[in-house]
Enzyme design. Structure first.
Site, mmCIF file in Angstrom:
data_model
loop_
_atom_site.group_PDB
_atom_site.id
_atom_site.type_symbol
_atom_site.label_atom_id
_atom_site.label_comp_id
_atom_site.label_asym_id
_atom_site.label_seq_id
_atom_site.Cartn_x
_atom_site.Cartn_y
_atom_site.Cartn_z
ATOM 1 N N LEU A 187 0.489 -1.144 0.044
ATOM 2 C CA LEU A 187 -0.233 0.032 0.236
ATOM 3 C C LEU A 187 0.867 1.028 -0.259
ATOM 4 O O LEU A 187 1.321 1.141 0.512
ATOM 5 C CB LEU A 187 -0.925 -0.103 1.024
ATOM 6 N N CYS A 188 0.903 2.051 -0.921
ATOM 7 C CA CYS A 188 1.903 4.144 -1.153
ATOM 8 C C CYS A 188 1.059 4.010 0.148
ATOM 9 O O CYS A 188 0.838 4.240 1.275
ATOM 10 C CB CYS A 188 1.238 4.071 -2.273
ATOM 11 N N VAL A 189 3.106 4.324 1.113
ATOM 12 C CA VAL A 189 2.361 5.306 2.529
ATOM 13 C C VAL A 189 1.929 6.129 1.865
ATOM 14 O O VAL A 189 1.105 7.359 3.239
ATOM 15 C CB VAL A 189 3.996 5.049 2.684
ATOM 16 N N CYS A 192 -1.857 5.748 1.182
ATOM 17 C CA CYS A 192 -2.416 5.884 3.220
ATOM 18 C C CYS A 192 -2.885 6.638 4.162
ATOM 19 O O CYS A 192 -4.090 7.074 5.103
ATOM 20 C CB CYS A 192 -1.556 4.523 3.606
#
Lengths: 127, 130
Positions: free
Chosen positions: B77-79, B82
């Site tokens: 998941l892309c930080v 997120c």
């Protein structure tokens, strides 16, 4: 940063921007990806088609909507060595725009050349 | 073939999240390698373990977690995506002083560099989105 992000292989990445700068987050998050891709020393091209051409429009005033004006960041692309920036002619003209309305220098391509541009890439990411 | 997958839409709102899961399942069944599934934009919502769909509906998050467990998939998941959307792992919880984390089993949070790296290493990149 260059050493840390050196993954040894250079591929041709094309980022296709299809949406208006505001109204959804795709344009902003696409720009973040473009900058990261450039930091990884990949061969980066960026294409603006459909409403995506509005992302490059001069004199945006999204502050009135409570939105961040990230259009200035497009001017920084050059510093990241992102110099291959394309817009589709027809997308501009269909929206009453010309390259003079854009805030950075671009290469404009007719619609019938876009396929060849995409064909020349290793990776196409569309936003 | 080595395939990197990008998921750009959240669960239930768009079929993209379902299509991506079906594609990954089918590709693995055919013996292809999925070197990473990268979740971007609202796609990060696929990784919330608090997801509670009606019992007679598919459970998109659990389906991903199960596939990851079976095939040792790398679900990232892309930080930045997120942080905007309230997806938090234990590290992010600590860093930002939040009172909970909500990342499902099999997912991890990392940077956009993981998308670039996966794209460079893969033979093909397949995106699912609107």
């Amino acid at each position: 940063m260059d050493d840390e992000n050196d993954i040894g292989v250079v591929k041709r990445f094309l980022y296709v921007n299809r949406r208006a700068p505001h109204g959804s987050i795709y344009a902003l998050e696409s720009l973040e990806t473009v900058l990261i891709g450039a930091a990884f020393d990949q061969d980066v091209s960026v294409l603006f088609v459909d409403d995506g051409v509005f992302q490059l429009k001069k004199d945006q005033q999204p502050d009135a909507l409570g939105m961040k004006n990230f259009s200035k960041t497009f001017r920084a692309l050059e510093m990241y060595d992102v110099e291959k920036i394309y817009v589709e002619d027809e997308s501009l003209s269909e929206r009453g725009l010309s390259v003079d309305d854009l805030l950075i220098d671009v290469e404009s391509l007719p619609r019938n050349k876009i396929g060849a541009l995409m064909d020349a890439q290793d990776v196409v990411l569309s936003f | 073939m080595k395939i990197a997958v990008v998921v750009n839409e959240g669960p239930y709102q768009h079929q993209a999240a379902d299509s991506a899961w079906h594609f990954v399942s089918a590709a693995l069944a055919r013996g292809h390698e999925i070197n990473r599934v990268f979740f971007y934009h609202d796609g990060v919502n696929n990784g919330s373990r608090l997801t509670t769909p009606p019992q007679d509906d598919r459970h998109i998050q659990q389906r991903w977690s199960e596939l990851a467990r079976q095939h040792n998939l790398d679900l990232v998941l892309c930080v930045a995506a997120c942080q905007r959307r309230g997806l938090v792992d234990a590290d992010e919880k600590k860093r930002h002083g939040k009172d909970a984390d909500n990342i499902a089993d099999g997912f991890r949070i990392s940077g956009l560099g993981q998308l670039i790296e996966a794209s460079v290493e893969a033979d093909r990149v397949v995106s699912f989105g609107d």
